[in-house]
Scaffold this motif. Structure first.
Motif, PDB file in Angstrom:
ATOM      1  N   VAL A  44       0.930  -1.219  -0.090  1.00 32.48           N
ATOM      2  CA  VAL A  44      -0.004   0.094   0.106  1.00 32.48           C
ATOM      3  C   VAL A  44       0.823   1.174   0.060  1.00 32.48           C
ATOM      4  O   VAL A  44       0.528   2.227  -0.729  1.00 32.48           O
ATOM      5  N   LEU A  45       1.927   1.363   0.990  1.00 40.03           N
ATOM      6  CA  LEU A  45       2.772   2.480   0.941  1.00 40.03           C
ATOM      7  C   LEU A  45       3.428   2.653  -0.424  1.00 40.03           C
ATOM      8  O   LEU A  45       3.424   3.868  -0.895  1.00 40.03           O
ATOM      9  N   LEU A  46       3.920   1.792  -0.968  1.00 35.95           N
ATOM     10  CA  LEU A  46       4.801   1.868  -2.234  1.00 35.95           C
ATOM     11  C   LEU A  46       3.583   2.164  -3.471  1.00 35.95           C
ATOM     12  O   LEU A  46       4.046   3.028  -4.209  1.00 35.95           O
ATOM     13  N   LEU A  47       2.572   1.602  -3.320  1.00 36.05           N
ATOM     14  CA  LEU A  47       1.747   1.942  -4.528  1.00 36.05           C
ATOM     15  C   LEU A  47       1.184   3.525  -4.404  1.00 36.05           C
ATOM     16  O   LEU A  47       1.092   4.220  -5.225  1.00 36.05           O
ATOM     17  N   TYR A  48       1.168   4.078  -3.257  1.00 32.75           N
ATOM     18  CA  TYR A  48       0.782   5.325  -2.815  1.00 32.75           C
ATOM     19  C   TYR A  48       1.837   6.139  -3.322  1.00 32.75           C
ATOM     20  O   TYR A  48       1.788   7.423  -3.788  1.00 32.75           O
ATOM     21  N   ALA A  49       2.927   6.146  -2.478  1.00 34.70           N
ATOM     22  CA  ALA A  49       4.238   7.075  -2.744  1.00 34.70           C
ATOM     23  C   ALA A  49       5.177   7.026  -3.986  1.00 34.70           C
ATOM     24  O   ALA A  49       5.514   8.033  -4.310  1.00 34.70           O
ATOM     25  N   VAL A  50       5.180   5.649  -4.245  1.00 31.13           N
ATOM     26  CA  VAL A  50       5.931   5.649  -5.770  1.00 31.13           C
ATOM     27  C   VAL A  50       5.024   5.541  -7.014  1.00 31.13           C
ATOM     28  O   VAL A  50       5.410   6.369  -7.876  1.00 31.13           O
ATOM     29  N   ALA A  51       4.162   4.684  -6.804  1.00 27.80           N
ATOM     30  CA  ALA A  51       3.142   4.791  -8.004  1.00 27.80           C
ATOM     31  C   ALA A  51       2.160   5.842  -8.399  1.00 27.80           C
ATOM     32  O   ALA A  51       1.489   6.012  -9.191  1.00 27.80           O
ATOM     33  N   ALA A  56      -8.553   4.612  -3.798  1.00 27.48           N
ATOM     34  CA  ALA A  56      -9.422   3.728  -4.678  1.00 27.48           C
ATOM     35  C   ALA A  56      -8.656   2.865  -5.577  1.00 27.48           C
ATOM     36  O   ALA A  56      -9.206   1.764  -5.882  1.00 27.48           O
ATOM     37  N   GLN A  57      -7.792   3.376  -6.205  1.00 31.29           N
ATOM     38  CA  GLN A  57      -6.934   2.625  -7.217  1.00 31.29           C
ATOM     39  C   GLN A  57      -6.176   1.456  -6.584  1.00 31.29           C
ATOM     40  O   GLN A  57      -5.983   0.360  -6.981  1.00 31.29           O
ATOM     41  N   ILE A  58      -5.511   1.867  -5.324  1.00 26.98           N
ATOM     42  CA  ILE A  58      -4.920   0.783  -4.441  1.00 26.98           C
ATOM     43  C   ILE A  58      -5.659  -0.262  -4.130  1.00 26.98           C
ATOM     44  O   ILE A  58      -5.577  -1.542  -4.158  1.00 26.98           O
ATOM     45  N   ALA A  59      -7.061   0.099  -3.428  1.00 24.78           N
ATOM     46  CA  ALA A  59      -8.026  -0.921  -3.303  1.00 24.78           C
ATOM     47  C   ALA A  59      -8.343  -1.914  -4.312  1.00 24.78           C
ATOM     48  O   ALA A  59      -8.116  -3.063  -4.165  1.00 24.78           O
ATOM     49  N   GLU A  60      -8.482  -1.210  -5.339  1.00 24.69           N
ATOM     50  CA  GLU A  60      -8.936  -2.002  -6.480  1.00 24.69           C
ATOM     51  C   GLU A  60      -7.580  -2.861  -7.051  1.00 24.69           C
ATOM     52  O   GLU A  60      -7.735  -4.153  -7.477  1.00 24.69           O
ATOM     53  N   ALA A  61      -6.567  -2.549  -6.959  1.00 22.74           N
ATOM     54  CA  ALA A  61      -5.507  -3.095  -7.421  1.00 22.74           C
ATOM     55  C   ALA A  61      -4.952  -4.458  -6.567  1.00 22.74           C
ATOM     56  O   ALA A  61      -4.607  -5.362  -7.321  1.00 22.74           O
ATOM     57  N   LEU A  62      -5.164  -4.189  -5.231  1.00 13.81           N
ATOM     58  CA  LEU A  62      -4.950  -5.084  -4.346  1.00 13.81           C
ATOM     59  C   LEU A  62      -6.179  -6.061  -4.026  1.00 13.81           C
ATOM     60  O   LEU A  62      -6.046  -7.077  -3.441  1.00 13.81           O
ATOM     61  N   GLY A  63      -7.396  -5.698  -4.499  1.00 18.03           N
ATOM     62  CA  GLY A  63      -8.470  -6.346  -4.186  1.00 18.03           C
ATOM     63  C   GLY A  63      -8.932  -6.614  -2.875  1.00 18.03           C
ATOM     64  O   GLY A  63      -9.264  -7.281  -2.349  1.00 18.03           O
ATOM     65  N   VAL A  64      -8.836  -5.277  -2.121  1.00 21.99           N
ATOM     66  CA  VAL A  64      -9.176  -5.134  -0.897  1.00 21.99           C
ATOM     67  C   VAL A  64      -9.991  -3.718  -0.493  1.00 21.99           C
ATOM     68  O   VAL A  64     -10.084  -3.013  -1.283  1.00 21.99           O
ATOM     69  N   PRO A  65     -10.754  -3.913   0.653  1.00 25.23           N
ATOM     70  CA  PRO A  65     -11.735  -2.701   0.619  1.00 25.23           C
ATOM     71  C   PRO A  65     -10.886  -1.257   0.660  1.00 25.23           C
ATOM     72  O   PRO A  65      -9.846  -1.325   1.198  1.00 25.23           O
ATOM     73  N   LEU A  66     -11.609  -0.227   0.635  1.00 24.59           N
ATOM     74  CA  LEU A  66     -10.992   1.109   0.976  1.00 24.59           C
ATOM     75  C   LEU A  66     -10.292   1.300   2.136  1.00 24.59           C
ATOM     76  O   LEU A  66      -9.437   1.621   2.590  1.00 24.59           O
ATOM     77  N   GLY A  67     -11.090   0.965   3.090  1.00 23.87           N
ATOM     78  CA  GLY A  67     -10.751   1.048   4.461  1.00 23.87           C
ATOM     79  C   GLY A  67      -9.419   0.360   4.924  1.00 23.87           C
ATOM     80  O   GLY A  67      -8.889   0.765   5.602  1.00 23.87           O
TER      81      GLY A  67
END
Length: 92
Positions: A44-51, A56-67
């Motif tokens: 999550v940290l790398l998708l947010y900080a680097v990518a 919402a995009q991270i949640a979709e990419a990882l298949g997890v809820p937004l929370g």
């Protein structure tokens, strides 16, 4: 004289070398702190900080809820911050 007005005075070589060394040490400390995170928090940290993905995009990419993304990011930031402040020479 015109070039001197346009270009700021360069730092002395030893100051630039010291700054590069400090930056390299800092990067290594951050890398160790991130590597020590549990996988979900690290992802999550790398998708947010680097990518630069949105939550919402991270949640979709990882298949997890937004929370889950929000919680994992908060925990990851807290752990990395704690690791860096407890490291000698790390940010305070």
């Amino acid at each position: 004289r015109a070039v001197a007005r346009v270009e700021p005075a360069a730092e002395p070589l030893d100051e630039r070398a010291a700054a590069r060394l400090d930056a390299a040490r800092g990067a290594a400390e951050v890398a160790r702190a991130v590597a020590a995170l549990p996988r979900r928090q690290r992802d999550v940290l790398l998708l947010y900080a680097v990518a630069e993905l949105e939550y919402a995009q991270i949640a979709e990419a990882l298949g997890v809820p937004l929370g889950t993304v929000q919680s994992a990011l908060h925990r990851a930031r807290t752990k990395v911050r704690a690791a860096l402040t407890s490291t000698p020479g790390g940010p305070r």
